[in-house]
Design a protein around this motif. Structure first.
Motif, PDB file in Angstrom:
ATOM      1  N   ARG A   1      58.519  25.792  59.640  1.00  0.00           N
ATOM      2  CA  ARG A   1      59.571  26.482  60.501  1.00  0.00           C
ATOM      3  C   ARG A   1      60.130  25.773  61.494  1.00  0.00           C
ATOM      4  O   ARG A   1      61.497  25.793  61.524  1.00  0.00           O
ATOM      5  CB  ARG A   1      59.185  27.849  60.753  1.00  0.00           C
ATOM      6  CG  ARG A   1      60.063  29.009  61.110  1.00  0.00           C
ATOM      7  CD  ARG A   1      59.671  30.221  61.713  1.00  0.00           C
ATOM      8  NE  ARG A   1      58.712  30.803  60.566  1.00  0.00           N
ATOM      9  CZ  ARG A   1      58.251  32.144  60.719  1.00  0.00           C
ATOM     10  NH1 ARG A   1      58.304  32.597  61.880  1.00  0.00           N
ATOM     11  NH2 ARG A   1      57.662  32.641  59.691  1.00  0.00           N
ATOM     12  N   ARG A   2      59.543  25.093  62.384  1.00  0.00           N
ATOM     13  CA  ARG A   2      60.028  24.417  63.509  1.00  0.00           C
ATOM     14  C   ARG A   2      60.915  23.445  63.012  1.00  0.00           C
ATOM     15  O   ARG A   2      62.233  23.082  63.466  1.00  0.00           O
ATOM     16  CB  ARG A   2      58.942  23.833  64.359  1.00  0.00           C
ATOM     17  CG  ARG A   2      58.146  24.730  65.092  1.00  0.00           C
ATOM     18  CD  ARG A   2      57.250  24.415  65.841  1.00  0.00           C
ATOM     19  NE  ARG A   2      56.239  25.437  66.637  1.00  0.00           N
ATOM     20  CZ  ARG A   2      55.185  25.168  67.257  1.00  0.00           C
ATOM     21  NH1 ARG A   2      54.579  23.929  67.109  1.00  0.00           N
ATOM     22  NH2 ARG A   2      54.612  26.079  67.993  1.00  0.00           N
ATOM     23  N   LEU A   3      60.569  22.657  61.968  1.00  0.00           N
ATOM     24  CA  LEU A   3      61.210  21.366  61.437  1.00  0.00           C
ATOM     25  C   LEU A   3      62.820  21.749  60.901  1.00  0.00           C
ATOM     26  O   LEU A   3      63.776  21.371  60.969  1.00  0.00           O
ATOM     27  CB  LEU A   3      60.681  20.713  60.223  1.00  0.00           C
ATOM     28  CG  LEU A   3      59.314  19.929  60.923  1.00  0.00           C
ATOM     29  CD1 LEU A   3      58.419  19.468  59.925  1.00  0.00           C
ATOM     30  CD2 LEU A   3      59.899  18.823  61.764  1.00  0.00           C
ATOM     31  N   ASP A   4      62.533  23.021  60.067  1.00  0.00           N
ATOM     32  CA  ASP A   4      63.807  23.672  59.590  1.00  0.00           C
ATOM     33  C   ASP A   4      64.747  23.983  60.690  1.00  0.00           C
ATOM     34  O   ASP A   4      65.940  23.821  60.549  1.00  0.00           O
ATOM     35  CB  ASP A   4      63.520  24.909  58.799  1.00  0.00           C
ATOM     36  CG  ASP A   4      62.844  24.660  57.479  1.00  0.00           C
ATOM     37  OD1 ASP A   4      63.325  23.532  57.160  1.00  0.00           O
ATOM     38  OD2 ASP A   4      62.149  25.487  57.007  1.00  0.00           O
ATOM     39  N   ASN A   5      64.126  24.565  61.764  1.00  0.00           N
ATOM     40  CA  ASN A   5      65.174  25.123  62.818  1.00  0.00           C
ATOM     41  C   ASN A   5      65.625  23.929  63.661  1.00  0.00           C
ATOM     42  O   ASN A   5      66.595  24.060  64.419  1.00  0.00           O
ATOM     43  CB  ASN A   5      64.223  25.880  63.770  1.00  0.00           C
ATOM     44  CG  ASN A   5      63.930  27.204  63.398  1.00  0.00           C
ATOM     45  OD1 ASN A   5      64.581  27.751  62.320  1.00  0.00           O
ATOM     46  ND2 ASN A   5      62.857  28.064  63.620  1.00  0.00           N
ATOM     47  N   LEU A   6      64.973  22.653  63.720  1.00  0.00           N
ATOM     48  CA  LEU A   6      65.746  21.716  64.342  1.00  0.00           C
ATOM     49  C   LEU A   6      67.144  21.425  63.953  1.00  0.00           C
ATOM     50  O   LEU A   6      67.984  20.520  64.609  1.00  0.00           O
ATOM     51  CB  LEU A   6      64.981  20.439  64.125  1.00  0.00           C
ATOM     52  CG  LEU A   6      63.419  20.149  64.833  1.00  0.00           C
ATOM     53  CD1 LEU A   6      62.865  18.797  64.430  1.00  0.00           C
ATOM     54  CD2 LEU A   6      63.673  20.303  66.354  1.00  0.00           C
TER      55      LEU A   6
END
Length: 789
Positions: free
Chosen positions: A400-405
């Protein structure tokens, strides 16, 4: 030995495609080999070689004079020679006491040339093909490179592109490889259709997916390009959309894209099955781990009885429970949601079972597809590293964090078995996307009375969210109008000193030419300053920010100052000359917005305290707060509600009163329908008024946003109706000529046009004041940047 070295270098450079392509030729040649089942020869003769040394070829054959060999040995020799990728044909025959090795060498590529290409540069095409100068040529690689170039054009929306490869014979067995390209017209997406949807209309669902129908601005936005990977991502977006809105049985039955070659347009079609809409019924926690009391975990549950079923709420609950249990020392605990449907009442009961999971460790994290982004930028988003206990929940959080980047088109994390039974390898596959943005916008302000001035302003910015692949943020912006110039430079390092602390700085320079109510230029201001800031995440939604701010302001008399009666307050402020401000500020930012570019749900709130007085001339304490609350009112028609509230107060300390320039001024973020600094305290100077700003303000706004009818949603146009209310009052400056210091509310109503343009989010507001004071300055129209938090 030199020849052998050259051969081995050539072997290592040959692509797998060439090796596979010649396998058919190997089978043909093997049939022609005629060797005794057990034979010997006295010499090995090499024929047909021009560049490859004969001894090097003999070494690859692997058969020595006087050595007994069989048909199987000859077959292996042929395979080895073909495997070098240097030969188009190989045959081995026996003639008396001589083993004859006949080879036909591939030509060597001299140059790779591209002709007819305009939309894709030569350098980008060269990276897509396998044929390279000084490497062996083969027809199989030529055909593979033709397909690779066609695929490159498909990725930019030109499916009709044709590619023909040919060679130009040169001397010494060299060739030039030429690709003749006809790029063709852009392949468009004519329509996007949904079959089986009842709860949500096609327009709403088209807004959920990333693939858009073509319009006259698609050549700028580039969101109408058909791509199989994007289609798969759109399927997942539809699933998440429905799963988070109660449809637990939703399925994408099929998705397809049909190309009409006559008009070069795709028809994209999704066939779906919505199923029933469910709500949560009973929600509980069950723990089989001794020492974990389920009743103490209720506070980490995000799913509530009676709420619509939401997969995202279940995910958040799993993460919260896993973190809580892991914090109590159970690193391998596994939280599993078990649902039970009540089909008659359309409810789902959920039990979160906490058990001891299998003991598995992460052997390594393998990252693929990041041509630009550095490995460490991806690795630091994981709360686990090599050697740690494997935890699927923490892996999903990292995804999820990688998507939000917003650095990648897609992020997929899978596991493969490690070298030991209790070890796994995490494989992170990413597809990168452009992270640079160029934004340009314009604004226009005009007034309805002779006392208000207006004019055009323009602003532009260049932003890079992933500078040099390091995950750093850089922004350069400039803006200007008839009476203003603004320049800013910002830099942010999101992981300062290797920790999840954002550190950055901002540098700015602003100039303003300020008029009074009669339109006379009474003073000019130049401000230069910088801010150094640090952001520390407290939770996933809450962030604390600390900053040091320094600025220097210079005020000079305006061009009309001499012939104009100017208020005493402004004369005193201008007379103070250069003014220096040194301050520290602290902020709490709460953010649960679902999409920062087009919010539909969530809260964005900011509370800031700033204290000036650490050196410099300014001595005051300033408190400001602002909160935006977005809520979907109707999913079916995509009607979004927005409520905004805010306020601020400044108080000086020390012997000197506040300057008028340190007080708050009204603007369009406070209330629309009024000119900048057009309400609040003022001082009468002759026949005109000079607005002084106020020490306290409050404001509130309610707005309903909706898609514009008729206009395709791919154009990104929305409308809004709004109502604003605000008050600005209080002043440290006392004079018989000062008025407007009491708390008087103003109100306005209006309509807006919001456009998610290729140049950035733009907005046009028309506001009409319904409650105002006679001394206020009115401004009906405002044109500028949209979503601002």
């Amino acid at each position: 030995m030199k020849a052998a070295s050259r051969l081995m270098c050539a072997v290592s450079a040959v692509a797998l495609t060439a090796g596979l392509a010649v396998s058919g030729a190997i089978a043909v040649q093997l049939a022609s080999v005629s060797v005794a089942e057990a034979a010997t020869v006295s010499r090995i003769e090499v024929r047909g070689n021009r560049r490859v040394d004969a001894d090097t070829i003999r070494s690859q054959v692997g058969i020595s004079p006087g050595q007994s060999f069989s048909n199987a040995d000859v077959n292996e020799a042929v395979k080895r020679l073909f495997g070098t990728g240097l030969f188009a044909d190989v045959s081995i025959t026996q003639s008396g006491n001589t083993l004859v090795v006949t080879v036909d060498e591939y030509a060597i590529v001299n140059q790779v040339l591209f002709q007819g290409n305009k939309k894709i540069k030569d350098a980008n095409l060269a990276r897509a093909v396998q044929l390279e100068p000084r490497k062996a040529f083969s027809n199989q690689l030529l055909q593979a490179d033709e397909e690779a170039i066609r695929a490159a054009y498909q990725r930019i929306g030109r499916d009709a592109a044709t590619v023909t490869g040919r060679i130009q014979e040169l001397s010494d067995g060299r060739v030039n490889v030429v690709f003749d390209i006809q790029e063709g017209d852009r392949t468009k997406i004519g329509s996007i259709e949904f079959i089986g949807n009842e709860a949500f209309g096609d327009r709403r669902l088209r807004d959920v997916i990333s693939t858009k129908q073509s319009n006259f601005l698609s050549f700028l936005m580039r969101n109408d390009i058909y791509d199989d990977n994007r289609l798969r991502a759109d399927e997942e977006a539809l699933r998440r959309f429905y799963y988070n809105r109660g449809f637990a049985d939703f399925r994408v039955i099929s998705s397809s894209a049909d190309l009409n070659e006559a008009d070069n347009k795709y028809t994209v079609r999704f066939t779906i099955e919505e199923g029933e809409r469910y709500r949560f019924s009973d929600v509980s926690v069950d723990s089989t781990i001794e020492g974990i009391d389920a009743t103490t975990l209720q506070g980490r549950i995000e799913t509530r009885s009676g709420d619509l079923y939401s997969a995202e709420d279940i995910e958040d609950t799993i993460i919260g429970l896993t973190e809580e249990v892991a914090g109590r020392g159970y690193a391998f605990a596994q939280v599993t949601p078990r649902g039970s449907r009540d089909f008659e009442n359309r409810t789902i009961s959920v039990v979160y079972s906490i058990d001891e999971g299998p003991r598995a460790y992460i052997e390594r994290i393998e990252i693929r597809g990041n041509d630009r982004t550095r490995d460490y930028v991806i690795r630091r988003e994981f709360d686990v590293s090599e050697g740690d206990a494997f935890n699927q929940v923490l892996i999903q959080r990292a995804k999820r964090r990688l998507d939000n980047l917003n650095f990648f088109q897609t992020v997929n994390i899978t596991t493969v078995p490690g070298s030991q039974p209790d070890q796994v390898v995490l494989v992170v596959d990413v597809v990168e996307k452009s992270t640079g943005e160029f934004s340009i916008g314009a604004g226009y302000a005009t007034g309805a009375s002779s006392s208000s001035n207006g004019g055009f302003s323009v602003e532009g910015s260049v932003t890079e969210r992933n500078f040099l692949g390091r995950g750093q943020f850089i922004r350069v912006a400039a803006a200007g109008g008839k009476d203003s110039r603004d320049y800013t430079f910002s830099f942010t390092e999101p992981y300062f000193l290797g920790r999840r602390i954002a550190a950055g700085f901002d540098i700015f320079r602003n100039t303003r030419s300020v008029d009074n109510s009669d339109g006379k230029n009474i003073y000019d201001r130049e401000a230069t300053g910088a801010t150094v800031r640090f952001g520390l995440p407290i939770t996933e939604a809450l962030t604390a920010q600390l900053a040091y701010n320094y600025s220097q302001e210079e005020y000079t008399k305006g061009s009309d100052f001499a012939g104009t009666t100017v208020s005493t307050a402004i004369q005193q402020a201008i007379g103070q000359g250069t003014w220096k401000k040194s301050s520290v500020s602290g902020s709490l930012i709460y953010n649960t917005i679902d999409d920062m570019k087009l919010p539909r749900e969530g809260i964005y709130a900011n509370f800031t305290t700033e204290v000036a007085g650490l050196g410099g001339d300014a001595k005051w304490v300033k408190l400001t707060a602002r909160a935006n609350y977005y809520q979907m009112i109707s999913e079916e028609i995509d009607l979004v509600g927005l409520v905004t509230v805010g306020g601020g107060h400044i108080v000086g300390f020390g012997d000197d009163p506040l300057r008028v320039f340190d007080q708050f001024n009204s603007n369009d973020r406070m209330i629309r329908g009024f000119k900048y600094n057009g309400i609040g305290p003022y001082e009468t100077a002759g026949s005109s008024r000079d607005y002084l700003g106020g020490t306290t303000y409050f404001h509130a706004s309610a707005e309903a946003q909706f898609p514009m009818p008729i206009i395709p949603e791919s154009f990104g146009m929305r409308g809004a109706f709004f109502a604003d209310a605000a008050t600005l009052y209080g002043s440290d400056y006392t004079s018989p000529n000062v008025g407007g210091t009491d708390m008087e509310w103003r109100a306005s109503v209006g309509a807006s046009l919001i456009w998610a343009s290729p140049f950035g989010p733009l907005r046009v507001d028309y506001a009409h004041p319904v409650v105002k004071e006679d001394t206020d300055r009115v401004q009906h129209w405002n044109f500028g940047i949209s979503t601002r938090f």
